[in-house]
Design a protein around this motif. Structure first.
Motif, short mmCIF file in Angstrom:
data_model
loop_
_atom_site.label_atom_id
_atom_site.label_comp_id
_atom_site.label_asym_id
_atom_site.label_seq_id
_atom_site.Cartn_x
_atom_site.Cartn_y
_atom_site.Cartn_z
N GLN A 58 0.85 -1.19 0.00
CA GLN A 58 0.00 0.00 0.00
C GLN A 58 0.89 1.25 0.00
O GLN A 58 1.94 1.28 0.65
CB GLN A 58 -0.92 0.01 1.22
CG GLN A 58 -1.97 1.09 1.17
CD GLN A 58 -3.05 0.90 2.23
OE1 GLN A 58 -2.92 0.09 3.13
NE2 GLN A 58 -4.14 1.65 2.11
N ALA A 59 0.42 2.27 -0.71
CA ALA A 59 1.18 3.52 -0.82
C ALA A 59 0.24 4.70 -0.60
O ALA A 59 0.12 5.58 -1.44
CB ALA A 59 1.85 3.62 -2.18
N GLY A 60 -0.47 4.70 0.52
CA GLY A 60 -1.47 5.72 0.78
C GLY A 60 -2.86 5.14 0.60
O GLY A 60 -3.04 4.04 0.09
N ALA A 61 -3.86 5.88 1.05
CA ALA A 61 -5.23 5.39 1.02
C ALA A 61 -5.66 5.03 -0.40
O ALA A 61 -5.58 5.85 -1.31
CB ALA A 61 -6.17 6.45 1.59
N GLY A 62 -6.11 3.80 -0.57
CA GLY A 62 -6.62 3.34 -1.86
C GLY A 62 -5.60 3.27 -2.97
O GLY A 62 -5.95 3.22 -4.15
N THR A 63 -4.31 3.26 -2.60
CA THR A 63 -3.24 3.32 -3.61
C THR A 63 -2.23 2.21 -3.37
O THR A 63 -1.92 1.87 -2.23
CB THR A 63 -2.53 4.69 -3.54
OG1 THR A 63 -3.51 5.72 -3.72
CG2 THR A 63 -1.48 4.83 -4.62
N LEU A 64 -1.71 1.66 -4.45
CA LEU A 64 -0.72 0.58 -4.38
C LEU A 64 0.51 0.95 -5.19
O LEU A 64 0.44 1.72 -6.15
CB LEU A 64 -1.30 -0.73 -4.94
CG LEU A 64 -2.50 -1.33 -4.21
CD1 LEU A 64 -3.06 -2.50 -5.01
CD2 LEU A 64 -2.12 -1.78 -2.81
N ILE A 65 1.64 0.37 -4.81
CA ILE A 65 2.82 0.40 -5.65
C ILE A 65 3.28 -1.04 -5.80
O ILE A 65 3.28 -1.81 -4.83
CB ILE A 65 3.94 1.30 -5.06
CG1 ILE A 65 5.17 1.33 -5.98
CG2 ILE A 65 4.31 0.89 -3.66
CD1 ILE A 65 6.22 2.32 -5.55
N ASN A 66 3.61 -1.45 -7.03
CA ASN A 66 3.97 -2.84 -7.25
C ASN A 66 5.11 -2.94 -8.26
O ASN A 66 5.29 -2.08 -9.12
CB ASN A 66 2.76 -3.64 -7.74
CG ASN A 66 2.49 -3.44 -9.22
OD1 ASN A 66 3.02 -4.17 -10.06
ND2 ASN A 66 1.68 -2.44 -9.56
#
Length: 356
Positions: A58-66
Motif C-alpha cells: 500500500q502507498a497511501g489510502a486506496g493506492t498501491l505500488i507494485n
C-alpha cells in the motif's frame, strides 16, 4: 446497469482490469458474480512470471505500488485450465496477452476458440504493440483492445496508429511510474526487486488518468472507439468523473484488490443510484460530458459564506494561504475580499458542501 460490450449484453459497464484480483478462474468467477461486466485476466505470457518477494504494498489510502510482472501461470495453464473454467462459468473474459508478437501468435486463436469476449494486448514497449496488433488481427476476428501506457511520449498519436491498424477499443491507461517508497527504519526500498522501484496505481493516479482519457476523446474526435478508463477509480464519484472525461466503460483494479469483489457490487449500486438521482439511465448519457465545457471561459468568482450550512469546522480558515478568512467570537465568517485570490481551495475543503 446492464449494457452491451463488444456485441454482448453484460451485467454492467465495470471492467476489472488485469491484476492480482483476476489471477485465476475462481477469482474471475467471483468478480463476475459480484457484477463485473467483464474481467481481464492477468497478462498471459509464454512463461510464468518470477516476482520478487514483497512485490505489492500500500502507498497511501486506496493506492498501491507494485513491481509485479505478468501472470504467475504459464500460457499453457491459461489455455488448458483457467480460461475454459472461467468461460464455462459464464464470465465475460477479456484475455490479456503480452508482450511480444510471438506471445500473441502462440495463443490468440485458442483464446478466440474458447469463447472469450475480447483480447487485450499489452506491452511496455510501443514499438512492439503494432506488430502484436497486426499479428493478432490477422489471426482472429475477436474484438482487440490495446492497453495504452501513460508514459507514452504522444499518447493520442499512438492511439490513432493502433486504431488505424485494427484496434477495436483502447484501455487508458496502465499504472504510472517508475515510483519508489522507502522504509524509514532501514533506509531500504519498501519493494523487493533489484532496484526497489515499482508502478503506482489506485486513488492517487485518478487525475492523471482523467486527463489521458479526456485527451484521447479530444484527439480521436469523430472516431467511434470505446475506451476503458482504468486508473484511480476507487469511489462512485471517481467512476462518474471517468465517464464524464470520455470513458465508455469503467475500469477498476487496485480497489478490487484492496476491497475484494464486494467493491464491484457496491460501485454498481452507487453509480446506478447517482445516475438515477441525476435523471440519467446509463453512463452513455454522460460520456464525454467534460468536453462540452472545453475550452473554458474565464468567469467571475467570489467567495461567500452561508451561515445556515457552515459547521464552523475552521478548515477553510486554517488552509487559506492568503489569510482571507476568519471566524469571529460569534461564529460569523469574515471574508477579506482584498486578500482573497479566488483560488477555490476553501470550496474544495468544505465538508458542508460535500466536496471534501
Amino acid at each position: 446497469m446492464r449494457c452491451r460490450m463488444f456485441g454482448r449484453e453484460v451485467a454492467s459497464p465495470i471492467v476489472v482490469g488485469s491484476g492480482p484480483a483476476s489471477f485465476d478462474a475462481d477469482a474471475m468467477i467471483a468478480l463476475a458474480k459480484a457484477g463485473a461486466g467483464a474481467v481481464v485476466t492477468k497478462t498471459i505470457n509464454l512463461e510464468a512470471a518470477q516476482n520478487p518477494t514483497r512485490h505489492m504494498v500500500q502507498a497511501g489510502a486506496g493506492t498501491l505500488i507494485n513491481c509485479e510482472k505478468w501472470s504467475d501461470f504459464p500460457m499453457g495453464r491459461w489455455l488448458d485450465t483457467e480460461l475454459p473454467k472461467a468461460v464455462d462459468a459464464g464470465v465475460p473474459v477479456i484475455a490479456s496477452v503480452g508482450h511480444t508478437k510471438q506471445d500473441a501468435a502462440a495463443c490468440v486463436e485458442r483464446i478466440e476458440d474458447l469463447g472469450c469476449l475480447a483480447i487485450e494486448l499489452v506491452s511496455y514497449d510501443e514499438s512492439t504493440v503494432l506488430p502484436m496488433l497486426e499479428e493478432t488481427r490477422r489471426r482472429v476476428s475477436l474484438p482487440i483492445i490495446v492497453k495504452l501506457s501513460p508514459n507514452s511520449p504522444d499518447l493520442v498519436a499512438h492511439a490513432r496508429r493502433c486504431v488505424d491498424a485494427g484496434a477495436d477499443a483502447l484501455t487508458a491507461c496502465d499504472s504510472m511510474g517508475p515510483a519508489l517508497l522507502v522504509d524509514i527504519e532501514t533506509g531500504a526500498p519498501v519493494l523487493g526487486g533489484s532496484d526497489g522501484r515499482g508502478w503506482l496505481s489506485g486513488a492517487q493516479i485518478l487525475p492523471f488518468t482523467l486527463e489521458k482519457v479526456c485527451s484521447l476523446r479530444q484527439g480521436l474526435a469523430g472516431i467511434d472507439v470505446p475506451i476503458i478508463g482504468l486508473g484511480g477509480v476507487t469511489t462512485c464519484q471517481a467512476a462518474i468523473q471517468m465517464a464524464m472525461a470520455g470513458a465508455t466503460y469503467i475500469g477498476v483494479c487496485s480497489a478490487a484488490i484492496l476491497k475484494g469483489p464486494a467493491f464491484v457490487t457496491k460501485l454498481n449500486l452507487d453509480v446506478d443510484a447517482w445516475l438515477s438521482s441525476h435523471g440519467h439511465e446509463s453512463l452513455d448519457e454522460i460520456c464525454g460530458e467534460v468536453l462540452r465545457h472545453l475550452p473554458q471561459k474565464e468567469a467571475s468568482y467570489h467567495m461567500t459564506w452561508d451561515e445556515k450550512t457552515c459547521t464552523r469546522c475552521g478548515r477553510c480558515v486554517r488552509s487559506c494561504p492568503y489569510g482571507a478568512r476568519s471566524i469571529d467570537e460569534e461564529g460569523v465568517m469574515r471574508v477579506d475580499a482584498a486578500r482573497c485570490r479566488s483560488c477555490g481551495l476553501c470550496v474544495s475543503l468544505c465538508r458542508s458542501l460535500g466536496l471534501a
